[in-house]
Write an enzyme that holds these catalytic residues in place. Structure first.
Site, mmCIF file in Angstrom:
data_model
loop_
_atom_site.group_PDB
_atom_site.id
_atom_site.type_symbol
_atom_site.label_atom_id
_atom_site.label_comp_id
_atom_site.label_asym_id
_atom_site.label_seq_id
_atom_site.Cartn_x
_atom_site.Cartn_y
_atom_site.Cartn_z
ATOM 1 N N PRO A 41 13.108 -31.733 -5.318
ATOM 2 C CA PRO A 41 12.203 -30.885 -6.087
ATOM 3 C C PRO A 41 12.873 -30.160 -7.254
ATOM 4 C CG PRO A 41 12.662 -29.925 -3.934
ATOM 5 C CD PRO A 41 13.211 -31.313 -3.918
ATOM 6 N N ASN A 42 12.116 -30.086 -8.326
ATOM 7 C CA ASN A 42 12.486 -29.375 -9.566
ATOM 8 C C ASN A 42 13.564 -30.091 -10.383
ATOM 9 O OD1 ASN A 42 10.698 -27.096 -9.265
ATOM 10 N ND2 ASN A 42 11.997 -26.479 -7.558
ATOM 11 N N ARG B 19 15.554 -26.556 -17.068
ATOM 12 C CA ARG B 19 15.699 -25.655 -15.917
ATOM 13 C C ARG B 19 17.097 -25.049 -15.877
ATOM 14 N NH1 ARG B 19 16.517 -27.607 -9.709
ATOM 15 N NH2 ARG B 19 16.322 -25.532 -8.805
ATOM 16 N N TYR C 192 22.589 -25.821 -14.350
ATOM 17 C CA TYR C 192 22.435 -27.249 -14.046
ATOM 18 C C TYR C 192 22.808 -28.177 -15.200
ATOM 19 C CZ TYR C 192 20.005 -25.377 -10.001
ATOM 20 O OH TYR C 192 19.712 -24.702 -8.841
ATOM 21 N N ASN D 266 20.248 -35.849 -3.894
ATOM 22 C CA ASN D 266 20.292 -34.424 -4.204
ATOM 23 C C ASN D 266 18.959 -33.872 -3.734
ATOM 24 O OD1 ASN D 266 20.235 -31.856 -5.176
ATOM 25 N ND2 ASN D 266 20.981 -32.357 -7.225
ATOM 26 N N ALA E 219 16.269 -27.816 -3.322
ATOM 27 C CA ALA E 219 16.133 -26.688 -2.390
ATOM 28 C C ALA E 219 15.937 -27.146 -0.940
ATOM 29 C CB ALA E 219 14.975 -25.801 -2.825
ATOM 30 N N GLU F 240 25.707 -36.801 -0.508
ATOM 31 C CA GLU F 240 24.899 -35.650 -0.927
ATOM 32 C C GLU F 240 25.532 -35.115 -2.214
ATOM 33 O OE1 GLU F 240 25.081 -32.536 2.007
ATOM 34 O OE2 GLU F 240 24.150 -31.065 0.679
ATOM 35 N N HIS G 168 25.271 -32.278 -5.467
ATOM 36 C CA HIS G 168 24.690 -31.090 -6.104
ATOM 37 C C HIS G 168 25.339 -30.892 -7.458
ATOM 38 C CE1 HIS G 168 22.638 -30.093 -2.465
ATOM 39 N NE2 HIS G 168 23.756 -30.325 -1.812
ATOM 40 N N ARG H 116 27.400 -19.861 -5.047
ATOM 41 C CA ARG H 116 26.125 -19.254 -5.418
ATOM 42 C C ARG H 116 25.606 -18.335 -4.304
ATOM 43 N NH1 ARG H 116 22.235 -23.561 -7.797
ATOM 44 N NH2 ARG H 116 21.224 -21.624 -8.475
#
Ligand code: DQA
Length: 153
Positions: free
Chosen positions: A16-17, A24, A29, A80, A83, A104, A106, A113
């Site tokens: 998502p996103n 964004r 990012y 990825n 969230a 995975e 990111h 963070r």
């Protein structure tokens, strides 16, 4: 004739996103759009002799469906989960159906963070994780999976 390596297909799932990349929080990012990342992955796939498929969804169930779909057809997965990384037992359970290597990825370093991003539901069932290397992380993951799948072919 097709060489054995050309039969290898790697799927890249963006959660998502991530369709909003570029717009964004570019300071977190980066400026690359999802199209830029997917184009770079496909070009790298050509160089490495593997097919790259890409998929993005904002919906947890659609990501679960996609993971189930590739159970017997693909040789590696880059994911990825956005969230959902921090919340999704359903995506974790779906990944347990796979017997292929899973990386995975990111873009940001989730451990630098907010505390709620420090825990990944996915890390414990993935082959490995790349976090904080920006869009290079996807390319490095693809290089690893291409090497793995060609060694296994
Ligand atoms: C992310 C990190 C997640 O915490 C966040 O929710 C995202 C993107 C990353 O690529 O850095 O959507 O997965």
């Amino acid at each position: 004739m097709e060489s054995p390596s050309e039969k290898q297909t790697i799927l890249v799932i963006h959660g998502p996103n991530l369709n909003m990349l570029g717009k964004r929080e570019p300071e977190v990012y980066g400026k690359a759009t999802l199209d830029d990342i997917n184009t770079a992955l496909k070009e790298t796939g050509k160089r490495l002799g593997v097919r790259v498929e890409t998929f993005q969804s904002n919906h947890e169930g659609a990501i679960v469906d996609k993971i189930q779909e590739i159970m017997n057809s693909h040789q590696g997965l880059i994911i990825n989960p956005g969230a959902y990384t921090h919340t999704s037992v359903a995506i974790r359970d779906a990944l347990l159906l796979l017997s292929i290597p899973v990386v995975e990825v990111h873009l940001s370093n989730i451990y630098k963070r907010e505390p709620f991003r420090h825990h990944s539901m996915i890390a414990g069932v993935a082959t490995g994780q790349i976090s904080g290397l920006g869009s290079d992380g996807y390319i490095l993951a693809l290089e690893f999976l291409a090497r793995r799948s060609q060694a296994a072919a």
